[in-house]
Motif scaffolding. Structure first.
Motif, short mmCIF file in Angstrom:
data_model
loop_
_atom_site.label_atom_id
_atom_site.label_comp_id
_atom_site.label_asym_id
_atom_site.label_seq_id
_atom_site.Cartn_x
_atom_site.Cartn_y
_atom_site.Cartn_z
N GLU A 1 22.31 26.37 -84.35
CA GLU A 1 23.69 25.95 -84.58
C GLU A 1 23.98 24.65 -83.85
OE1 GLU A 1 26.72 29.40 -85.34
OE2 GLU A 1 25.85 29.68 -83.35
N ARG B 1 11.32 29.77 -86.48
CA ARG B 1 12.25 30.71 -87.13
C ARG B 1 13.28 31.21 -86.12
NH1 ARG B 1 10.66 35.31 -89.30
NH2 ARG B 1 9.17 35.62 -87.64
N GLY B 2 13.64 30.35 -85.15
CA GLY B 2 14.68 30.70 -84.19
C GLY B 2 14.18 31.43 -82.96
N THR B 3 12.90 31.79 -82.93
CA THR B 3 12.34 32.49 -81.77
C THR B 3 11.59 31.50 -80.89
OG1 THR B 3 12.08 34.49 -83.08
CG2 THR B 3 10.83 34.37 -81.03
N ALA C 1 18.82 32.80 -86.92
CA ALA C 1 17.77 31.99 -86.29
C ALA C 1 18.33 31.19 -85.11
CB ALA C 1 17.14 31.07 -87.32
N LYS D 1 22.33 35.56 -74.45
CA LYS D 1 21.87 35.97 -75.77
C LYS D 1 21.79 37.49 -75.85
CE LYS D 1 20.94 31.86 -77.55
NZ LYS D 1 21.65 31.37 -78.73
N LYS E 1 13.31 39.60 -82.03
CA LYS E 1 12.62 38.34 -82.26
C LYS E 1 11.34 38.28 -81.45
CE LYS E 1 16.36 35.47 -83.89
NZ LYS E 1 15.62 34.97 -85.04
N SER F 1 23.08 25.36 -79.87
CA SER F 1 22.69 26.69 -79.39
C SER F 1 21.30 26.67 -78.79
CB SER F 1 22.72 27.68 -80.55
OG SER F 1 21.84 27.26 -81.57
N LYS F 2 21.04 27.69 -77.97
CA LYS F 2 19.69 27.88 -77.43
C LYS F 2 18.88 28.72 -78.41
CE LYS F 2 21.34 27.98 -72.67
NZ LYS F 2 21.69 28.89 -71.57
N ALA F 3 17.58 28.80 -78.17
CA ALA F 3 16.74 29.66 -79.02
C ALA F 3 16.65 31.04 -78.39
CB ALA F 3 15.35 29.07 -79.15
N TYR F 4 16.34 32.04 -79.20
CA TYR F 4 16.07 33.37 -78.67
C TYR F 4 14.66 33.41 -78.09
CZ TYR F 4 20.27 35.65 -80.31
OH TYR F 4 21.56 36.03 -80.47
#
Lengths: 115, 334
Positions: free
Chosen positions: B129, A49-51, B126, B80, B88, A112-115
């Motif tokens: 991209e 979920r992007g984390t 999320a 970020k 998150k 993009s990178k992940a958080y």
């Protein structure tokens, strides 16, 4: 056939494009995946979920769904054939919903990178 | 109540002076608090090479409770957002934003008391991209059933515990049938468990128009991340702007309370900015830990100062400094 609007569209200045990796979206109910060595591609991170859930700190409170984005970066100069070979090998063990090639545009990452 | 250990994140820009004023006011309630000061934001880049140092993460992980001043996310540097990273990392899935009219702040409306519950971890936030060709970018909008279900459940539980009457799900499921459709489906499933609370749904564009025309009709709104981000600011604008807009990011075992405005670096060190948004976030935090009497005391003190109109910060039409405003609130609390 190209339409008139297509040929007349605004153009972004072109940059050289280099294939540098693949994002693969893995479906599993067994938690954060651990991958074998795939030679030309090496796992860089896994997010849910992007984390980011691998590597590094993961809160015990983090809710995981059964869909993981797994970023594999190329360990050498690669071609589409390398991607095909890699996905064929990966498919023997993992169920995946989609794969997205990662390209650099000039010196800039087009992902993009992940958080 | 026992002693509370709270991670204090003053942030950068005007954050430290705002947080100092807020800490003084909260301490004046008599609630026993041990404040653990930790770094976050732009000022950390030189010192730690990151916006969110490991030491800060450990403090929040230990205390499960934090209050945060404003921070700024550098644009176009690849760093970020520390805010989004925190949400998150600790899965703070419920962003709760009250927009309640403060009586003395003159607005065209006489009744606004809206609670927005923004899903805080999914949607187009999320961070998935890609440039899929040299002229096409795509961003994946990730909506999950469990993520949608738990924010709806959180909102209904909150509404029930706080005597709220009505909840509406805000969506665009007529167009985004899979993603927003799933969010709405989960909301409706949860709503069945709470028949005592009126539930319904409204399309986001209509909701925006209705909020501007007749905001008094709304009670609680549950929204996916992006619509929640935008409409919660719209609601803040209806009641006096971001200077009076508190916020809470809440997960199952951790909560971070913060103002939603930026760090206003051009005013840093001038001690002139309004600390009310962080203060009201502190009020929310005190209620969250069961210190309701202390929360009421601060809120009444602040409303009294605003009603008197003598000691206001510049954004509220006065000339008082941050410290003078905080002192006036402390005096009004006595």
């Amino acid at each position: 056939m190209l339409t008139k609007a297509t040929t007349g569209r605004a153009k972004r200045p072109a940059k050289p494009i280099t294939l540098v990796g693949v994002d693969v979206y893995i479906i599993t109910e067994n938690g954060i995946p651990a991958f074998d060595d795939y030679g030309a591609f090496k796992i860089e991170f896994i997010s849910n979920r992007g984390t980011k859930v691998w590597p590094g700190y993961v809160s015990e409170d983090l809710m995981l769904v059964n869909w993981y984005r797994c970023r594999f970066m190329a360990t050498k100069a690669v071609t589409d054939t390398d991607v095909d070979t890699f996905l064929t090998a990966l498919s023997k063990k993992w169920k995946w919903s989609a794969a997205q090639k990662l390209w650099n545009y000039g010196d800039e990452a087009g992902f993009s990178k992940a958080y | 109540m026992g002693k509370h250990v709270i991670t204090m994140l003053p942030g950068e820009g005007t954050g430290p002076e705002i947080c100092e004023a807020v800490r003084r006011i909260i301490d004046h309630t008599g609630v026993e608090i041990v404040w653990e000061y930790e770094d976050i934001g732009l000022d950390c880049l030189d010192k730690y090479g990151t916006l969110l140092p490991e030491k800060t993460i450990k403090s929040i992980a230990k205390n499960k409770l934090a209050i945060k001043g404003p921070t700024t996310t550098p644009i176009g540097t690849g760093h970020k957002s520390a805010n989004v990273t925190l949400r998150k990392m600790f899965d703070l899935y419920a962003n709760v934003r009250p927009a309640k009219l403060i009586p003395v702040l003159k607005r065209p409306w006489d009744k606004i008391d809206i609670l927005t519950f923004r899903e805080n971890t999914e949607d187009s936030y999320a961070a998935i991209e890609h440039m899929v060709s040299d002229e096409v970018a795509q961003c994946l909008k990730v909506i999950t059933w469990p993520g949608s279900y738990r924010i709806a459940e959180f909102a209904f539980k909150w509404a029930k515990a706080n005597g709220r009457k009505k909840i509406q799900c805000v969506h665009k499921a007529n167009i985004m049938k899979m993603t927003d459709g799933l969010f709405l489906e989960a909301f409706r499933e949860v709503a069945k468990k709470y028949p005592e609370i009126e539930s319904g749904d409204i399309i986001v564009d209509n909701c925006s128009m209705q909020l501007v025309r007749n905001p008094g009709q709304f009670d609680c709104l549950v929204l996916p991340n992006l619509y929640g981000d935008i409409l919660s600011d719209l609601c803040a604008g209806l009641v006096g702007g971001l200077g009076f807009a508190p916020g809470a990011n809440i997960g199952d075992n951790c909560a971070i309370f913060e103002a939603v405005h930026g760090s206003a670096p051009k005013y840093a060190g001038m001690k002139k900015v309004n600390p009310s948004a962080v203060l009201l976030s502190g009020v929310m935090m005190l209620r969250w830990v069961g210190e309701n009497a202390a929360a009421d005391k601060i809120e009444k003190g602040m409303n009294k100062v605003l009603a008197e109109g003598k000691t206001l910060t510049y954004d509220a039409g006065g000339t008082a400094s941050t410290d003078q405003y905080a002192d006036a609130i402390i005096k009004a609390m006595n």
